[in-house]
Each structure stands twice: as C-alpha cells, then as structure tokens.
Design an enzyme around this catalytic site. Structure first.
Site, PDB file in Angstrom:
ATOM      1  N   LYS A 143      38.948  44.961  33.968  1.00 37.47           N
ATOM      2  CA  LYS A 143      37.515  45.270  33.994  1.00 37.47           C
ATOM      3  C   LYS A 143      37.136  46.053  32.750  1.00 37.47           C
ATOM      4  CE  LYS A 143      36.483  49.050  34.986  1.00 37.47           C
ATOM      5  NZ  LYS A 143      36.180  50.471  35.196  1.00 37.47           N
ATOM      6  N   PRO A 183      48.051  49.326  31.676  1.00 37.28           N
ATOM      7  CA  PRO A 183      48.345  50.755  31.796  1.00 37.28           C
ATOM      8  C   PRO A 183      47.666  51.370  33.013  1.00 37.28           C
ATOM      9  CG  PRO A 183      47.656  50.209  29.558  1.00 37.28           C
ATOM     10  CD  PRO A 183      47.391  48.991  30.396  1.00 37.28           C
ATOM     11  N   VAL A 184      48.292  52.418  33.538  1.00 42.04           N
ATOM     12  CA  VAL A 184      47.761  53.137  34.700  1.00 42.04           C
ATOM     13  C   VAL A 184      46.730  54.162  34.219  1.00 42.04           C
ATOM     14  CG1 VAL A 184      48.386  54.646  36.628  1.00 42.04           C
ATOM     15  CG2 VAL A 184      49.928  52.795  35.931  1.00 42.04           C
ATOM     16  N   GLY A 230      40.939  53.087  32.830  1.00 45.70           N
ATOM     17  CA  GLY A 230      39.523  52.746  32.750  1.00 45.70           C
ATOM     18  C   GLY A 230      39.213  51.267  32.720  1.00 45.70           C
ATOM     19  N   ILE A 231      40.194  50.417  33.065  1.00 51.18           N
ATOM     20  CA  ILE A 231      39.958  48.964  33.039  1.00 51.18           C
ATOM     21  C   ILE A 231      40.269  48.312  34.395  1.00 51.18           C
ATOM     22  CG2 ILE A 231      40.123  48.596  30.559  1.00 51.18           C
ATOM     23  CD1 ILE A 231      43.067  47.915  30.905  1.00 51.18           C
ATOM     24  N   GLY A 232      40.024  49.049  35.436  1.00 52.31           N
ATOM     25  CA  GLY A 232      40.193  48.473  36.775  1.00 52.31           C
ATOM     26  C   GLY A 232      41.387  49.030  37.510  1.00 52.31           C
ATOM     27  N   GLY A 290      44.037  50.210  39.763  1.00 55.54           N
ATOM     28  CA  GLY A 290      44.228  50.079  41.206  1.00 55.54           C
ATOM     29  C   GLY A 290      43.085  49.370  41.892  1.00 55.54           C
ATOM     30  N   ALA A 292      41.214  46.890  40.644  1.00 52.62           N
ATOM     31  CA  ALA A 292      41.387  45.449  40.420  1.00 52.62           C
ATOM     32  C   ALA A 292      42.550  44.913  41.244  1.00 52.62           C
ATOM     33  CB  ALA A 292      41.606  45.172  38.936  1.00 52.62           C
ATOM     34  N   ASP A 347      34.708  51.054  42.405  1.00 49.85           N
ATOM     35  CA  ASP A 347      34.770  49.850  41.565  1.00 49.85           C
ATOM     36  C   ASP A 347      35.301  48.617  42.288  1.00 49.85           C
ATOM     37  OD1 ASP A 347      33.862  51.284  39.423  1.00 49.85           O
ATOM     38  OD2 ASP A 347      35.760  51.357  38.348  1.00 49.85           O
TER      39      ASP A 347
END
Length: 284
Positions: A17, A101-102, A105-107, A109, A111, A143
């Site tokens: 995301k 990566p954890v 900022g791209i989803g 958990g 996603a 999210d």
C-alpha cells in the site's frame, strides 16, 4: 491463483500500500485520528498461503520474518474473525512469506490480514463479496478495509470510509519504494503530530490531488528518523513526478514515467546508502 508459495494449495498476494497523500485533520477521543488519504496499491507484496489442516495455524518465513510472532499475528486475528463471523468449522494452515519490511508504512500487517481474508474466503468457499470482507475487516485496524479492496481509493474518517476514484492517470507510473531499514513506531509518529489542521485533500484526479497534497506525518517521522531527509532529497534529485513518505514511514516512494527512470534512481539510492531495501512496481 495468485503468486504461489511452493507446495501449497492456494495463495494470495498482500499488495503493498502507498499513501499518495495523507492529511491528518484532528485527534479523536478514542485515540485514532481523523484523516484524508489517497490509497494506492502496487502489484507486489507479501504472500499468504493456505493448505488444509486441523485448526488455524501460522508459520512465517521470508527475508523479514525475524522477530514476528506466529501466535499474536494479525493474520491469525483475521483468520479467526472470518471463521467466527462465517461459522466456519474447518481449519487452515497458513504460511506468511514476509517480503516487505516490518513497520514500514506500506501496509504490512494490515495488507497481510486483508490478503488472509480474501484467501480464506476463497479457500473456505464462503463467497463473501469484497465489500462484505471489508466490513468484516473493520475491527482489525484502520487500514485493513482499504487493503481488502486493494484498489485506488480515497479514505476518510479513520481511513475506513472508502470512495473508489478513477486512477487512469496513475496507471502509467512506475513506483520506486525505498526503505532505509529503520523501523518507526506508528503510535509515536501520530503522537508527535503537532495537531495543526493544514486543510483538506483536493478533490479530482488522483495525480493532481496527490501532487497538491502532503503527508502530515512526514515531518514528525523525519524528526525521529533523520535519514529519511537524505532519502527524500536523493529521490527528488532523480526528478520524479512525485516523491514522498508513505503512511507513518519509514518507506519513501517516487513515481516515474518509465521503469528505466525508476531503475536509475534505485541504483543511485543503493550507491548512497549502505543499508537499504528497494522495490519497483506498477499500480494495480
């Protein structure tokens, strides 16, 4: 079937995301924040797979598996919620291949949980609509409903009130994601927001709204992780259509007109930073 993990019967991609813009409008009494954002999704991400088995279980592998709990994971929360709401009596053994990566900022958990709902809806032959799955997802996180749809949309409220928006002007873009492998806490970033409402997100076409917008969490994130300033400066030097931090960070993105431009920018970033994760993708 989506991207497969070897030896399993079915799998689903947890699409990365991007928040093309993220306006924080005010703090809410329940600890959440009222936001306006543009969600967009790339064609790559983590992969969640399922095979028959007793009960619901999870194992995790992949380059970013270290430190993740296989018992307190949002994937299991999503699976159990779907089973409870749908009165499912059969099990599923899940496998999460953690490629992103954890705390990035791209989803993450969210996603993964969303992909679990889509996967088990198919695996258990429940036939819920995507909108029904998004509704089931609401208690799992702000999210998660957007990640269930994985389509370009505007998010308001706490990010769960979704409006689909045309994304023709986004389809030709190639996205470069850069993460300096510095995890940042979403809670700390939101807590550090200065509380100033800097105005609404522009209506209209995706790219023009994104370009005229901002990420209100970028300033507090940079204060906690100063390396982000250097990442963003370097991306801007590559002359993208747009460069910004996604979500609460620490992943930054740049949008280019061609894959060649994205690859050139990726090489520059890899040469400049010793520890870095990168990904190039197109929008779904």
């Amino acid at each position: 079937m989506s991207d497969s993990v070897s030896g399993v019967s079915d799998s689903e991609t947890a699409y990365a995301k991007i928040n093309l813009a993220l306006h924080v409008r005010k703090r809410l009494p329940d600890g959440y924040h009222q936001i306006e954002t543009i969600f967009a999704f790339l064609d790559e991400g983590d992969v969640i797979a399922a095979e028959p088995g007793e009960g619901i279980g999870l194992r995790i592998s992949g380059p970013f598996a270290d430190g993740l709990s296989a018992t307190g994971n949002l994937v299991l929360q999503a699976a159990n919620r779907l089973a409870e709401t749908s009165k499912v009596k059969i099990g599923a053994q899940l496998h999460l291949e953690k490629r992103l990566p954890v705390a990035s900022g791209i989803g993450g958990g969210s996603a993964d949980a969303a992909a679990t709902l889509r996967l088990l809806n198919r695996f258990w032959r429940l036939n819920h609509s995507i909108s029904a799955l998004a509704e089931i997802a609401r208690p799992l996180g702000a999210d998660v409903p957007a990640c269930v749809t994985s389509q370009t949309c505007r998010g308001t409220g706490i990010g769960q009130d979704l409006t689909r928006i045309p994304d023709d002007d986004l389809r030709d873009c190639v996205a470069l994601l850069i993460n300096p492998l510095v995890p940042v806490s979403t809670a700390k970033i939101f807590a550090a927001w200065d509380g100033v409402d800097r105005g609404a997100l522009q209506e209209g076409r995706v790219m023009s709204a994104a370009q005229s917008g901002r990420n209100d969490l970028q300033k507090p994130a940079v204060a906690l992780a100063p390396i982000l300033t250097h990442v963003l400066d370097l991306l801007e030097q590559c002359q993208p259509r747009l460069a910004r931090m996604s979500g609460s960070g620490a992943t930054c993105f740049a949008l280019f007109d061609s894959r060649v431009e994205a690859e050139n920018a990726e090489r520059r970033c890899r040469a400049a930073f010793r520890e870095i994760w990168t990904m190039i993708g197109r929008f779904r």
